[in-house]
Design an enzyme around this catalytic site. Structure first.
Site: not given
Ligand code: TA6
Length: 281
Positions: A59, A85, A155, A255
């Site tokens: 995260r 990832r 991301h 992103e």
């Molecule tokens: O980039 C935005 C997103 O698609 C959100 O909808 C949220 O789900 C975020 O990514 C984080 O996703 P993750 O799978 O890393 O918790």
């Protein structure tokens, strides 16, 4: 200097230091989870509760979303944001270009596990240039015998002083898909964050500037006409085991990607390149 390190549980990462900057990159996901220049705060936000465990995305930093962004279009039990990832990448190149610049390249090739999720052959490389800027170049080559379609994103979680302080410049006039409302809007002003935001902007390659009180962060992209802006805000932050309840206050995701109508079809033998250059100014 490039050092190979491992946590107590064996989680492997590379530590890069040079005269100008430092970075840390996990082999799982080719995941850059730390980058800072000598005279600046870390550019990337990293959750204090981040998992550094096999098979779990970190995260923070820069998770790589490939071969799809978000939920899989047809099979929602497939992993959100694809498998890149949480896959183990290999270190394919390291070079200390000069005292201020270090380059590393990581590679992901198909495995029985990836083929079970996505039945294609590919050669994916991430080139990371660590210096006064952080340059991420993700190259996807189709080594299969048929074309494939991909959606992808770098991301990136940016480290901010407080969500109340930031303004995102460069999106004014752009259309965006609001993933929370399933509706499309036009961004009328520079963007401030006062609630949960989960938007996919259709944008030209123009720079995006994240204005903070003590610095600006400049994000330049190539090979991309879409940018996601995400902040989970209060309720979503509380629901995430790997984010402190207040963690949303110090991060904003911008992103660089190829998402929705900007998804790309890669022909046999062709390569798609997605690039982001980011720096504090
Ligand atoms: O980039 C935005 C997103 O698609 C959100 O909808 C949220 O789900 C975020 O990514 C984080 O996703 P993750 O799978 O890393 O918790």
């Amino acid at each position: 200097m490039i050092r190979h390190k491992a946590l107590h549980n064996g989680f492997q990462y590379i530590e890069i230091t040079n005269a100008c900057a430092e970075a840390k990159i996990a082999l799982q996901g080719a995941h850059v989870f730390h980058y800072k220049t000598k005279d600046n705060d870390p550019l990337l936000w990293l959750s204090e509760e981040a998992f550094f465990e096999e098979g779990k995305a970190i995260r923070g930093g820069i998770p790589l979303c490939f071969p799809w962004f978000g939920k899989h279009k047809t099979d929602t039990i497939l992993p959100q944001h694809g498998f890149a990832r949480t896959s183990l990448w290999s270190l394919s190149k390291t070079e200390e270009i000069d005292k201020d610049t270090t380059e590393v390249q990581l590679q992901l090739l198909p495995t029985p596990e990836t083929k079970a999720l996505w039945p294609y052959d590919f050669d994916v490389r991430l080139d990371v240039l660590v210096g006064s800027e952080l340059t991420m170049t993700l190259s996807i080559t189709n080594t299969d015998t048929k074309p494939f379609e991909i959606s992808l994103a770098l991301h990136t979680y940016f480290n901010i002083s407080d969500v109340d302080n930031v303004v995102v410049e460069g999106l004014k006039g752009c259309a965006y898909f609001d993933s929370l409302e399933d509706k499309t809007y036009i961004q009328k002003e520079d963007l401030t964050i006062e609630e949960e935001v989960d938007r996919i902007y259709s944008k030209s390659a123009k720079d995006v500037i994240l204005q903070d009180t003590h610095r600006n962060i400049v994000l330049r992209s190539e090979g991309s006409n879409s940018l996601v802006v995400w902040n989970p805000w209060v309720e979503k932050a509380k629901q995430m085991a790997d984010m402190h309840d207040e963690g949303y206050r110090n991060m904003l995701c911008l992103e660089t990607g190829n998402i929705r109508e900007d998804a790309r079809t890669v022909e046999v033998g062709e390569t798609h390149v997605l690039k982001a250059v980011m720096k504090s100014s």
